[in-house]
Design an enzyme around this catalytic site. Structure first.
Site, short mmCIF file in Angstrom:
data_model
loop_
_atom_site.label_atom_id
_atom_site.label_comp_id
_atom_site.label_asym_id
_atom_site.label_seq_id
_atom_site.Cartn_x
_atom_site.Cartn_y
_atom_site.Cartn_z
N ASP A 8 36.27 37.08 47.02
CA ASP A 8 36.88 36.03 47.84
C ASP A 8 38.21 36.53 48.41
OD1 ASP A 8 38.78 35.75 45.83
OD2 ASP A 8 38.25 33.67 45.33
N CYS A 65 37.19 38.00 42.16
CA CYS A 65 37.96 36.89 42.74
C CYS A 65 39.34 36.92 42.06
CB CYS A 65 37.24 35.56 42.58
SG CYS A 65 36.99 35.00 40.89
N THR A 67 40.49 35.48 39.26
CA THR A 67 40.36 35.72 37.82
C THR A 67 39.08 36.46 37.46
OG1 THR A 67 39.19 33.63 37.58
CG2 THR A 67 41.59 33.57 37.27
N HIS A 98 24.88 46.85 25.36
CA HIS A 98 24.24 45.83 24.52
C HIS A 98 23.61 44.69 25.32
CE1 HIS A 98 26.83 46.92 20.72
NE2 HIS A 98 26.18 47.95 21.23
N HIS A 133 18.66 45.35 21.02
CA HIS A 133 19.31 44.49 22.03
C HIS A 133 18.31 43.86 22.99
CE1 HIS A 133 23.06 45.95 20.50
NE2 HIS A 133 22.69 47.20 20.73
C1 RB5 Z 1 41.11 31.17 44.49
O1 RB5 Z 1 42.38 30.61 44.66
C2 RB5 Z 1 40.78 31.30 43.02
O2 RB5 Z 1 40.56 30.06 42.46
C3 RB5 Z 1 39.58 32.20 42.83
O3 RB5 Z 1 39.84 33.45 43.38
C4 RB5 Z 1 39.14 32.46 41.42
O4 RB5 Z 1 40.20 32.85 40.62
C5 RB5 Z 1 38.30 31.45 40.79
O5 RB5 Z 1 37.74 31.63 39.70
#
Ligand code: RB5
Length: 146
Positions: A8, A65, A67, A98, A133
């Site tokens: 993203d 993204c 996180t 695994h 596994h």
């Molecule tokens: C975008 O602001 C953020 O929410 C996205 O990149 C991500 O971290 C969501 O899991």
């Protein structure tokens, strides 16, 4: 080896760095977008990566993204996808050995580019061990099929 990569708006620069890193390893990369830093929705790109891998268009996928969480959740909604979010190389390596993970996710707001490259290399250099596994991976597939 072909890898589908998607991200993203939070991860455009990270995606470009990982794409160059993969190409440097001689790996073909299918870029599923986004190339823009304008706000967009991670499920779109997570699903694209997941579908590319599930269909066989790509051998493996990388989803990034802010996180790594949202885009991995989206990829994991596609049947046949085992995506994992990794912030260090050990988990990435074991997820291949695994869990036979087929999509690697990480967060561009959580780790730096050098760590992302190390995680990517650890993941790519590991091999699925099968054996004991396989029963557990089969059980994951059974959950999908229920
Ligand atoms: C975008 O602001 C953020 O929410 C996205 O990149 C991500 O971290 C969501 O899991």
């Amino acid at each position: 080896m072909k890898i589908a990569i998607g991200n993203d708006h939070a991860a455009v620069e990270m995606k470009l760095a990982i794409k160059a890193h993969l190409e440097g390893r001689g790996i073909e990369v299918a870029d599923m977008g986004t190339g823009s830093s304008e706000s967009c929705d991670y499920p779109v790109y997570g699903e694209r990566v997941g579908r590319a891998v599930a269909s066989g268009e790509a051998d493996l996928g990388i989803a990034i993204c802010g996180t790594g969480v949202g885009i991995s959740m989206a990829a994991n909604k596609v049947k046949g996808i085992r995506a994992c979010v990794c912030s260090e190389p050990c988990t990435a390596r074991l997820s291949r050995m695994h869990n036979n993970s087929n999509v690697l996710a990480f967060g561009a707001r959580i780790i730096g580019v050098e760590m992302a490259k190390m995680i990517t290399d650890a993941w790519l250099d590991a091999e699925y061990e099968g054996g004991r596994h396989q029963r557990r991976v089969d059980q994951l597939t059974e959950i999908e099929n229920r």
